[in-house]
Design a protein around this motif. Sequence first.
Motif, PDB file in Angstrom:
ATOM      1  N   SER A  61     -10.261-121.932 -26.041  1.00  0.00           N
ATOM      2  CA  SER A  61     -11.007-123.032 -26.632  1.00  0.00           C
ATOM      3  C   SER A  61     -12.505-122.845 -26.400  1.00  0.00           C
ATOM      4  O   SER A  61     -12.940-122.587 -25.278  1.00  0.00           O
TER       5      SER A  61
ATOM      6  N   PHE B 121      -3.322-124.409 -25.238  1.00  0.00           N
ATOM      7  CA  PHE B 121      -2.452-123.345 -25.727  1.00  0.00           C
ATOM      8  C   PHE B 121      -1.871-122.504 -24.603  1.00  0.00           C
ATOM      9  O   PHE B 121      -2.536-122.240 -23.589  1.00  0.00           O
ATOM     10  N   GLY B 122      -0.627-122.090 -24.821  1.00  0.00           N
ATOM     11  CA  GLY B 122      -0.016-121.113 -23.932  1.00  0.00           C
ATOM     12  C   GLY B 122      -0.548-119.726 -24.240  1.00  0.00           C
ATOM     13  O   GLY B 122      -1.316-119.529 -25.191  1.00  0.00           O
TER      14      GLY B 122
ATOM     15  N   TYR C 245     -12.147-127.973 -34.156  1.00  0.00           N
ATOM     16  CA  TYR C 245     -12.148-127.105 -32.991  1.00  0.00           C
ATOM     17  C   TYR C 245     -12.564-125.695 -33.387  1.00  0.00           C
ATOM     18  O   TYR C 245     -12.312-125.243 -34.513  1.00  0.00           O
TER      19      TYR C 245
ATOM     20  N   ILE D 145       3.111-118.835 -30.379  1.00  0.00           N
ATOM     21  CA  ILE D 145       2.206-119.533 -29.461  1.00  0.00           C
ATOM     22  C   ILE D 145       2.557-121.016 -29.438  1.00  0.00           C
ATOM     23  O   ILE D 145       2.737-121.629 -30.498  1.00  0.00           O
TER      24      ILE D 145
ATOM     25  N   VAL E 165     -15.056-128.473 -29.104  1.00  0.00           N
ATOM     26  CA  VAL E 165     -14.407-129.582 -29.788  1.00  0.00           C
ATOM     27  C   VAL E 165     -15.515-130.448 -30.368  1.00  0.00           C
ATOM     28  O   VAL E 165     -16.395-130.904 -29.631  1.00  0.00           O
TER      29      VAL E 165
ATOM     30  N   LEU F 155      -2.948-118.588 -37.454  1.00  0.00           N
ATOM     31  CA  LEU F 155      -1.798-119.281 -36.877  1.00  0.00           C
ATOM     32  C   LEU F 155      -1.227-120.253 -37.899  1.00  0.00           C
ATOM     33  O   LEU F 155      -1.961-120.989 -38.564  1.00  0.00           O
TER      34      LEU F 155
ATOM     35  N   TYR G 132     -12.069-121.741 -31.771  1.00  0.00           N
ATOM     36  CA  TYR G 132     -11.358-120.948 -30.787  1.00  0.00           C
ATOM     37  C   TYR G 132     -11.768-119.494 -30.921  1.00  0.00           C
ATOM     38  O   TYR G 132     -12.132-119.025 -31.993  1.00  0.00           O
TER      39      TYR G 132
ATOM     40  N   GLU H 292      -7.152-133.162 -26.588  1.00  0.00           N
ATOM     41  CA  GLU H 292      -7.099-131.796 -27.099  1.00  0.00           C
ATOM     42  C   GLU H 292      -5.792-131.134 -26.704  1.00  0.00           C
ATOM     43  O   GLU H 292      -5.292-131.319 -25.597  1.00  0.00           O
TER      44      GLU H 292
ATOM     45  N   GLN I 185     -10.132-115.602 -30.146  1.00  0.00           N
ATOM     46  CA  GLN I 185      -8.906-114.868 -29.825  1.00  0.00           C
ATOM     47  C   GLN I 185      -9.236-113.388 -29.679  1.00  0.00           C
ATOM     48  O   GLN I 185      -9.765-112.763 -30.603  1.00  0.00           O
TER      49      GLN I 185
ATOM     50  N   LEU J  69      -5.256-118.134 -27.651  1.00  0.00           N
ATOM     51  CA  LEU J  69      -6.523-118.747 -28.032  1.00  0.00           C
ATOM     52  C   LEU J  69      -7.290-119.264 -26.819  1.00  0.00           C
ATOM     53  O   LEU J  69      -6.712-119.820 -25.892  1.00  0.00           O
TER      54      LEU J  69
END
Lengths: 112, 114
Positions: free
Chosen positions: A45, B105-106, A33, B93, A48, B44, A35, B102, A37, A43
């Motif tokens: 997305s 995410f929060g 993946y 998170i 994928v 993370l 991401y 998949e 930020q 995050l």
Amino acid sequence: ELKVEQNPLFLSMQEGKNYTIYCNYSTTSDRLYWYRQDPGKSLESLFVLLSNGAVKQEGRLMASLDTKARLSTLHITAAVHDLSATYFCAVELVFGNEKLTFGTGTRLTIIP
Amino acid sequence: GAVVSQHPSWVICKSGTSVKIECRSLDFQATTMFWYRQFPKQSLMLMATSNEGSKATYEQGVEKDKFLINHASLTLSTLTVTSAHPEDSSFYICSAAYTNTEAFFGQGTRLTVV
């Protein structure tokens, strides 16, 4: 233990230029993946990648996956300021368990 | 994509107190939820994996008695930081997934312990 490394850690580039972020991982995996930020945010997305040779593109970003080389790339074309952010790759070690190991991150700054 | 809501977005608490963070999957049933911690300018790091109705699986080095995780339903997981100290200040998170998809995410919770 799965290790995921990104290169470079920091990248400052001018608008309009092209560049590539690299993501290397240490153990066989078939799902990767990417991401984005933004500061103080969670995050977002981006891509994928599910199989060897997978290539996906969205706007000025294109991601690819080479599972044999254990390498993924995120290519930025004609960068614009809005792309300034930190970019993470993440690898799912065991297909289907959704547990991710994140790369070190690349902080990208686009200079006007 | 699916929506995962985290609450609160930020919290300040006094040293020694406990704080609870909620993670909800709003439009799907999450078989698995994950809790991550992110220190400033770092990546993370996975803290634990929780499955509905069973005990969480903690990553090496994460104190399970300090970071209590409850996954009571398919749409809610909570993380309680007990007896918080300044070194627990971080960005927490969560993510949620249903089988073989998949993880989503929060928005994260910024915890500051003073």
